[in-house]
Scaffold this motif. Structure first.
Motif, PDB file in Angstrom:
ATOM      1  N   GLY A  21     -22.359 -13.179  -1.647  1.00  0.00           N
ATOM      2  CA  GLY A  21     -20.991 -13.450  -2.068  1.00  0.00           C
ATOM      3  C   GLY A  21     -19.983 -13.332  -0.943  1.00  0.00           C
ATOM      4  O   GLY A  21     -20.337 -13.347   0.245  1.00  0.00           O
ATOM      5  N   ALA A  22     -18.726 -13.187  -1.308  1.00  0.00           N
ATOM      6  CA  ALA A  22     -17.626 -13.176  -0.346  1.00  0.00           C
ATOM      7  C   ALA A  22     -17.671 -11.978   0.585  1.00  0.00           C
ATOM      8  O   ALA A  22     -17.066 -11.992   1.653  1.00  0.00           O
ATOM      9  N   ASN A  23     -18.375 -10.918   0.180  1.00  0.00           N
ATOM     10  CA  ASN A  23     -18.487  -9.717   1.002  1.00  0.00           C
ATOM     11  C   ASN A  23     -19.886  -9.526   1.569  1.00  0.00           C
ATOM     12  O   ASN A  23     -20.241  -8.422   1.988  1.00  0.00           O
ATOM     13  N   GLY A  24     -20.667 -10.588   1.568  1.00  0.00           N
ATOM     14  CA  GLY A  24     -22.019 -10.502   2.083  1.00  0.00           C
ATOM     15  C   GLY A  24     -23.038 -10.290   0.973  1.00  0.00           C
ATOM     16  O   GLY A  24     -22.794 -10.634  -0.186  1.00  0.00           O
ATOM     17  N   VAL A  25     -24.165  -9.702   1.322  1.00  0.00           N
ATOM     18  CA  VAL A  25     -25.231  -9.485   0.352  1.00  0.00           C
ATOM     19  C   VAL A  25     -24.828  -8.392  -0.630  1.00  0.00           C
ATOM     20  O   VAL A  25     -24.363  -7.327  -0.234  1.00  0.00           O
ATOM     21  N   GLN A  26     -25.000  -8.682  -1.905  1.00  0.00           N
ATOM     22  CA  GLN A  26     -24.702  -7.715  -2.955  1.00  0.00           C
ATOM     23  C   GLN A  26     -25.953  -7.479  -3.787  1.00  0.00           C
ATOM     24  O   GLN A  26     -26.578  -8.417  -4.268  1.00  0.00           O
ATOM     25  N   PHE A  82     -20.667 -15.762   7.105  1.00  0.00           N
ATOM     26  CA  PHE A  82     -21.742 -14.836   7.466  1.00  0.00           C
ATOM     27  C   PHE A  82     -22.929 -15.490   8.160  1.00  0.00           C
ATOM     28  O   PHE A  82     -23.834 -14.790   8.590  1.00  0.00           O
ATOM     29  N   GLY A  83     -22.927 -16.808   8.263  1.00  0.00           N
ATOM     30  CA  GLY A  83     -24.122 -17.480   8.721  1.00  0.00           C
ATOM     31  C   GLY A  83     -25.129 -17.553   7.583  1.00  0.00           C
ATOM     32  O   GLY A  83     -24.871 -17.091   6.470  1.00  0.00           O
ATOM     33  N   PHE A  84     -26.289 -18.125   7.845  1.00  0.00           N
ATOM     34  CA  PHE A  84     -27.292 -18.246   6.796  1.00  0.00           C
ATOM     35  C   PHE A  84     -27.879 -16.877   6.457  1.00  0.00           C
ATOM     36  O   PHE A  84     -28.227 -16.104   7.335  1.00  0.00           O
ATOM     37  N   THR A  85     -28.009 -16.604   5.156  1.00  0.00           N
ATOM     38  CA  THR A  85     -28.561 -15.330   4.686  1.00  0.00           C
ATOM     39  C   THR A  85     -29.882 -15.594   3.959  1.00  0.00           C
ATOM     40  O   THR A  85     -29.885 -16.206   2.885  1.00  0.00           O
ATOM     41  N   PRO A  86     -30.999 -15.147   4.514  1.00  0.00           N
ATOM     42  CA  PRO A  86     -32.296 -15.351   3.853  1.00  0.00           C
ATOM     43  C   PRO A  86     -32.562 -14.267   2.813  1.00  0.00           C
ATOM     44  O   PRO A  86     -31.779 -13.328   2.643  1.00  0.00           O
ATOM     45  N   ASN A  87     -33.667 -14.405   2.107  1.00  0.00           N
ATOM     46  CA  ASN A  87     -34.183 -13.377   1.188  1.00  0.00           C
ATOM     47  C   ASN A  87     -33.258 -13.076   0.013  1.00  0.00           C
ATOM     48  O   ASN A  87     -33.240 -11.950  -0.494  1.00  0.00           O
ATOM     49  N   LEU A  88     -32.516 -14.083  -0.422  1.00  0.00           N
ATOM     50  CA  LEU A  88     -31.687 -13.912  -1.613  1.00  0.00           C
ATOM     51  C   LEU A  88     -32.435 -14.417  -2.843  1.00  0.00           C
ATOM     52  O   LEU A  88     -33.493 -15.030  -2.748  1.00  0.00           O
ATOM     53  N   SER A  89     -31.854 -14.162  -3.999  1.00  0.00           N
ATOM     54  CA  SER A  89     -32.446 -14.611  -5.252  1.00  0.00           C
ATOM     55  C   SER A  89     -32.529 -16.124  -5.312  1.00  0.00           C
ATOM     56  O   SER A  89     -31.731 -16.844  -4.690  1.00  0.00           O
ATOM     57  N   ILE A  90     -33.452 -16.615  -6.102  1.00  0.00           N
ATOM     58  CA  ILE A  90     -33.571 -18.051  -6.338  1.00  0.00           C
ATOM     59  C   ILE A  90     -32.289 -18.632  -6.903  1.00  0.00           C
ATOM     60  O   ILE A  90     -32.005 -19.829  -6.723  1.00  0.00           O
ATOM     61  N   LEU A  91     -31.465 -17.806  -7.558  1.00  0.00           N
ATOM     62  CA  LEU A  91     -30.191 -18.301  -8.079  1.00  0.00           C
ATOM     63  C   LEU A  91     -29.307 -18.818  -6.959  1.00  0.00           C
ATOM     64  O   LEU A  91     -28.525 -19.755  -7.157  1.00  0.00           O
ATOM     65  N   ASP A  92     -29.406 -18.216  -5.776  1.00  0.00           N
ATOM     66  CA  ASP A  92     -28.623 -18.672  -4.629  1.00  0.00           C
ATOM     67  C   ASP A  92     -28.988 -20.113  -4.285  1.00  0.00           C
ATOM     68  O   ASP A  92     -28.106 -20.949  -4.039  1.00  0.00           O
ATOM     69  N   LEU A  93     -30.264 -20.415  -4.277  1.00  0.00           N
ATOM     70  CA  LEU A  93     -30.717 -21.780  -3.975  1.00  0.00           C
ATOM     71  C   LEU A  93     -30.292 -22.746  -5.067  1.00  0.00           C
ATOM     72  O   LEU A  93     -29.788 -23.841  -4.786  1.00  0.00           O
ATOM     73  N   ILE A  94     -30.469 -22.354  -6.317  1.00  0.00           N
ATOM     74  CA  ILE A  94     -30.152 -23.234  -7.438  1.00  0.00           C
ATOM     75  C   ILE A  94     -28.671 -23.584  -7.475  1.00  0.00           C
ATOM     76  O   ILE A  94     -28.300 -24.756  -7.647  1.00  0.00           O
ATOM     77  N   PHE A  95     -27.805 -22.601  -7.308  1.00  0.00           N
ATOM     78  CA  PHE A  95     -26.367 -22.860  -7.366  1.00  0.00           C
ATOM     79  C   PHE A  95     -25.868 -23.657  -6.163  1.00  0.00           C
ATOM     80  O   PHE A  95     -24.903 -24.411  -6.275  1.00  0.00           O
ATOM     81  N   ASN A  96     -26.525 -23.502  -5.017  1.00  0.00           N
ATOM     82  CA  ASN A  96     -26.071 -24.189  -3.813  1.00  0.00           C
ATOM     83  C   ASN A  96     -26.682 -25.576  -3.628  1.00  0.00           C
ATOM     84  O   ASN A  96     -26.011 -26.482  -3.140  1.00  0.00           O
ATOM     85  N   LEU A  97     -27.935 -25.755  -4.043  1.00  0.00           N
ATOM     86  CA  LEU A  97     -28.601 -27.049  -3.843  1.00  0.00           C
ATOM     87  C   LEU A  97     -28.827 -27.836  -5.127  1.00  0.00           C
ATOM     88  O   LEU A  97     -29.061 -29.046  -5.070  1.00  0.00           O
ATOM     89  N   GLY A  98     -28.810 -27.173  -6.265  1.00  0.00           N
ATOM     90  CA  GLY A  98     -28.959 -27.878  -7.526  1.00  0.00           C
ATOM     91  C   GLY A  98     -30.255 -28.664  -7.612  1.00  0.00           C
ATOM     92  O   GLY A  98     -31.339 -28.135  -7.333  1.00  0.00           O
ATOM     93  N   PRO A  99     -30.205 -29.949  -7.977  1.00  0.00           N
ATOM     94  CA  PRO A  99     -31.414 -30.760  -8.145  1.00  0.00           C
ATOM     95  C   PRO A  99     -32.243 -30.924  -6.875  1.00  0.00           C
ATOM     96  O   PRO A  99     -33.404 -31.329  -6.947  1.00  0.00           O
TER      97      PRO A  99
END
Length: 206
Positions: free
Chosen positions: A57-62, A178-195
């Motif tokens: 999020g806006a403050n980094g990894v939560q 923050f630059g690219f942040t790896p190892n986040l939840s799959i929700l991060d990918l879904i909300f950012n890349l969608g289909p």
């Protein structure tokens, strides 16, 4: 006919259900013909991923943690015996954090109406909440076939870790900060890349 992402169509991967498992975990799952969600695995308090999710999020990894009801002792319990505590109305806190982190992402408004009810009606059992979240994510990713394993019968399965999966950068709404942040939840990918999320998973399949 095997799914396009499947590398091992006749093998079953064992997975201990997690809360919003990582992108790497989903990329690993996508390689197998079936997934055995081991809901009777022994609870290990060191394995925080079963009730903790990492979002960006806006403050980094939560990190968001689902509170558990603690009987006299948790040792010896299986994860399907873990009850969720209502302490602090955690579901409202978690959804507020998800909204704050991804409300500006390209596909949040598209997927949020289906996802939000999972937080509005929290389950008593941790495993039920986690499996409902898996159901949502697998549908979005077109990987519903992985969810079809009958967990009443334990199959022959493969145990493999996703820790060595190489996560390539993808678009993230907060990357400019923050630059690219790896190892986040799959929700991060879904909300950012969608289909396009399944296409991304195909790129990182080993």
């Amino acid at each position: 006919m095997p799914h396009p992402l499947t590398v091992y169509p006749h093998k079953t991967l064992r997975v201990v259900p997690q809360y919003g498992a990582t992108v790497a975990q989903y990329a690993l799952m996508a390689q197998y013909g079936r997934v055995f969600f081991d809901t009777r695995a022994r609870y290990n308090k060191r394995e925080k991923s079963i009730h903790r999710i990492n979002i960006g999020g806006a403050n980094g990894v939560q990190s968001l943690t689902i509170p558990l009801v603690k009987p006299g002792h948790l040792s010896g319990l299986t994860i399907d015996q873990l009850d969720i505590s209502a302490h602090g109305c955690w579901w409202d806190v978690h959804w507020g954090a998800v909204y704050s982190a991804y409300g500006r992402s390209p596909f949040f408004e598209y997927y949020a109406p289906e996802l939000q009810p999972l937080f509005n009606s929290p389950q008593v059992k941790l495993v039920d909440f986690n499996m409902n979240l898996y159901g949502f994510c697998l549908r979005v990713l077109g990987l519903e076939h992985l969810f079809g394993m009958d967990n009443a019968v334990e199959p022959e399965f493969v145990v493999e870790s996703a820790s060595d999966m190489e996560i390539q950068p993808y678009y993230q709404v907060w990357a400019s900060r923050f630059g690219f942040t790896p190892n986040l939840s799959i929700l991060d990918l879904i909300f950012n890349l969608g289909p396009e999320s399944p296409l991304y998973l195909k790129k990182i399949v080993r």
